[in-house]
Design a protein around this motif. Sequence first.
Motif, PDB file in Angstrom:
ATOM      1  N   VAL A 202      42.699  46.405  32.977  1.00 12.71           N
ATOM      2  CA  VAL A 202      41.280  47.634  32.649  1.00 12.71           C
ATOM      3  C   VAL A 202      41.163  46.709  31.352  1.00 12.71           C
ATOM      4  N   GLY A 203      39.509  46.326  31.571  1.00 12.67           N
ATOM      5  CA  GLY A 203      38.518  45.145  30.663  1.00 12.67           C
ATOM      6  C   GLY A 203      38.609  43.707  31.372  1.00 12.67           C
ATOM      7  N   CYS A 204      38.156  43.768  32.924  1.00  9.02           N
ATOM      8  CA  CYS A 204      37.909  42.972  33.746  1.00  9.02           C
ATOM      9  C   CYS A 204      37.586  41.730  32.833  1.00  9.02           C
ATOM     10  N   GLY A 205      36.942  41.393  32.258  1.00 12.96           N
ATOM     11  CA  GLY A 205      36.120  40.062  31.136  1.00 12.96           C
ATOM     12  C   GLY A 205      35.594  39.496  32.801  1.00 12.96           C
ATOM     13  N   GLY A 206      35.720  37.754  32.902  1.00 10.05           N
ATOM     14  CA  GLY A 206      35.047  37.086  34.080  1.00 10.05           C
ATOM     15  C   GLY A 206      35.891  37.842  35.174  1.00 10.05           C
ATOM     16  N   GLY A 207      36.290  39.050  36.054  1.00  9.43           N
ATOM     17  CA  GLY A 207      37.240  38.698  36.976  1.00  9.43           C
ATOM     18  C   GLY A 207      38.320  38.008  37.771  1.00  9.43           C
ATOM     19  N   ARG A 208      38.455  37.083  36.658  1.00  9.92           N
ATOM     20  CA  ARG A 208      39.403  35.977  37.468  1.00  9.92           C
ATOM     21  C   ARG A 208      40.732  36.457  38.016  1.00  9.92           C
ATOM     22  N   ALA A 209      41.311  37.824  36.854  1.00  6.91           N
ATOM     23  CA  ALA A 209      43.032  38.321  37.719  1.00  6.91           C
ATOM     24  C   ALA A 209      42.120  39.536  38.788  1.00  6.91           C
ATOM     25  N   VAL A 210      41.276  39.770  38.452  1.00  2.03           N
ATOM     26  CA  VAL A 210      40.721  40.509  40.010  1.00  2.03           C
ATOM     27  C   VAL A 210      40.729  40.140  41.017  1.00  2.03           C
ATOM     28  N   GLY A 211      39.798  39.296  40.884  1.00  2.00           N
ATOM     29  CA  GLY A 211      39.956  38.000  42.557  1.00  2.00           C
ATOM     30  C   GLY A 211      41.557  37.122  42.826  1.00  2.00           C
TER      31      GLY A 211
ATOM     32  N   ALA B  79      44.128  41.015  46.726  1.00  2.00           N
ATOM     33  CA  ALA B  79      45.511  40.864  47.747  1.00  2.00           C
ATOM     34  C   ALA B  79      46.169  42.251  47.587  1.00  2.00           C
ATOM     35  N   ARG B  80      46.362  42.573  46.264  1.00  2.00           N
ATOM     36  CA  ARG B  80      47.744  43.621  46.228  1.00  2.00           C
ATOM     37  C   ARG B  80      46.512  44.974  45.742  1.00  2.00           C
ATOM     38  N   GLY B  81      45.449  45.534  46.019  1.00  2.00           N
ATOM     39  CA  GLY B  81      44.634  47.316  45.749  1.00  2.00           C
ATOM     40  C   GLY B  81      43.981  46.862  44.848  1.00  2.00           C
ATOM     41  N   VAL B  82      43.953  46.266  43.578  1.00  2.00           N
ATOM     42  CA  VAL B  82      43.035  45.980  42.313  1.00  2.00           C
ATOM     43  C   VAL B  82      42.098  46.614  42.055  1.00  2.00           C
ATOM     44  N   ARG B  83      42.145  47.191  41.419  1.00  2.00           N
ATOM     45  CA  ARG B  83      40.861  48.155  40.595  1.00  2.00           C
ATOM     46  C   ARG B  83      40.462  48.154  40.144  1.00  2.00           C
ATOM     47  N   ALA B  84      39.718  47.543  39.241  1.00  2.00           N
ATOM     48  CA  ALA B  84      38.787  47.224  37.195  1.00  2.00           C
ATOM     49  C   ALA B  84      38.009  47.460  37.224  1.00  2.00           C
ATOM     50  N   ILE B  85      38.310  47.747  35.297  1.00  2.81           N
ATOM     51  CA  ILE B  85      37.734  49.153  34.400  1.00  2.81           C
ATOM     52  C   ILE B  85      37.447  48.267  34.212  1.00  2.81           C
ATOM     53  N   ASP B  86      35.924  48.198  32.831  1.00  2.00           N
ATOM     54  CA  ASP B  86      35.187  47.822  32.431  1.00  2.00           C
ATOM     55  C   ASP B  86      34.532  48.583  31.306  1.00  2.00           C
ATOM     56  N   ALA B  87      34.302  48.530  30.419  1.00  2.00           N
ATOM     57  CA  ALA B  87      33.170  49.511  29.608  1.00  2.00           C
ATOM     58  C   ALA B  87      32.150  48.932  29.474  1.00  2.00           C
ATOM     59  N   ASP B  88      31.444  47.742  29.844  1.00  2.00           N
ATOM     60  CA  ASP B  88      30.551  46.760  29.424  1.00  2.00           C
ATOM     61  C   ASP B  88      30.091  46.895  31.153  1.00  2.00           C
ATOM     62  N   PRO B  89      28.579  47.203  31.585  1.00  2.00           N
ATOM     63  CA  PRO B  89      27.935  47.451  32.374  1.00  2.00           C
ATOM     64  C   PRO B  89      27.592  45.483  33.261  1.00  2.00           C
ATOM     65  N   ALA B  90      27.130  44.518  31.839  1.00  2.00           N
ATOM     66  CA  ALA B  90      26.985  43.654  32.952  1.00  2.00           C
ATOM     67  C   ALA B  90      27.541  42.883  33.139  1.00  2.00           C
ATOM     68  N   MET B  91      29.628  42.505  32.393  1.00  2.85           N
ATOM     69  CA  MET B  91      29.911  41.589  32.508  1.00  2.85           C
ATOM     70  C   MET B  91      31.125  42.268  33.714  1.00  2.85           C
ATOM     71  N   VAL B  92      30.775  43.756  34.534  1.00  6.00           N
ATOM     72  CA  VAL B  92      31.529  44.293  35.249  1.00  6.00           C
ATOM     73  C   VAL B  92      30.147  43.513  37.118  1.00  6.00           C
ATOM     74  N   SER B  93      29.021  43.615  36.416  1.00  2.00           N
ATOM     75  CA  SER B  93      28.045  43.007  37.118  1.00  2.00           C
ATOM     76  C   SER B  93      28.700  41.778  37.341  1.00  2.00           C
ATOM     77  N   ALA B  94      28.361  40.881  36.498  1.00  2.00           N
ATOM     78  CA  ALA B  94      28.677  39.513  36.525  1.00  2.00           C
ATOM     79  C   ALA B  94      30.453  38.934  37.426  1.00  2.00           C
ATOM     80  N   ALA B  95      31.080  39.685  37.100  1.00  7.68           N
ATOM     81  CA  ALA B  95      32.124  39.755  37.467  1.00  7.68           C
ATOM     82  C   ALA B  95      32.638  39.926  39.079  1.00  7.68           C
ATOM     83  N   ALA B  96      32.157  41.243  39.578  1.00  3.68           N
ATOM     84  CA  ALA B  96      31.533  41.178  40.978  1.00  3.68           C
ATOM     85  C   ALA B  96      31.013  40.053  41.855  1.00  3.68           C
TER      86      ALA B  96
END
Length: 230
Positions: A35-44, A48-65
């Motif tokens: 939750v609060g994926c930020g730049g997405g580093r942890a999700v990356g 491989a462990r099936g992560v889902r990332a949630i963030d309330a900021d659409p622009a941040m999610v777009s950048a992380a993806a």
Amino acid sequence: MSTLLTLLDALDDRPQAVALRELSYRNLGDTVVDVGCGGGRAVGELAARGVRAIDADPAMVSAAAARWPDGEFHVADAAALPLPDGSVTGYRADKVLHVLPDPALAVAEARRVLPPGGRAVLTGQDWDTIVIDSDDPVRTRRIVHTRADGMPHPRIARWYRNLLLDNGFTDVTVEVHTLVWTDAAVLPVLADLGGDGAWLAEQTARAAADRLFVAVPIFLAAGTNSGGSR
């Protein structure tokens, strides 16, 4: 957005931060919501462990993806995750609770999406405990406190343990790990903190002379969903 990502990278690139992320991944199981994926580093790193990332900021999610195409990213409210009850084995919230309107609702939501025995991990800094060596300690203290007081919940990290206990988590533990800078990599962080003019010039000179020192204690709290009634 680019400024925020630069600041996040300045934190996340430190060897101590890398080690701390690994600690935060322990015992989360194979389906994790970050939750609060930020730049997405942890999700990356957890893809491989099936992560889902949630963030309330659409622009941040777009950048992380864009940065981590192997991750799965969604936009949602941390207090209303688009997940069924008990659907994830682990919950992780890193450097996000201090900006939420009601952190307790987010932790209650963590319990909802975890099954009995699921693990929640909360990490982040207490904004009043940033340590900066300076020739002007009075101004430095004012800069740190002014930035802290401008946030919704700047001292939330010292509440992590009670937040978990109050929301039905057991076996709650708390650790403190300190990120240390002695080089110019921290200067964007200091500039964003609110320092400018002579104060920031002093810090820049300290970095050039190898005399800079900044320490940020990071709190890591973890607990297990007790599975009792909500």
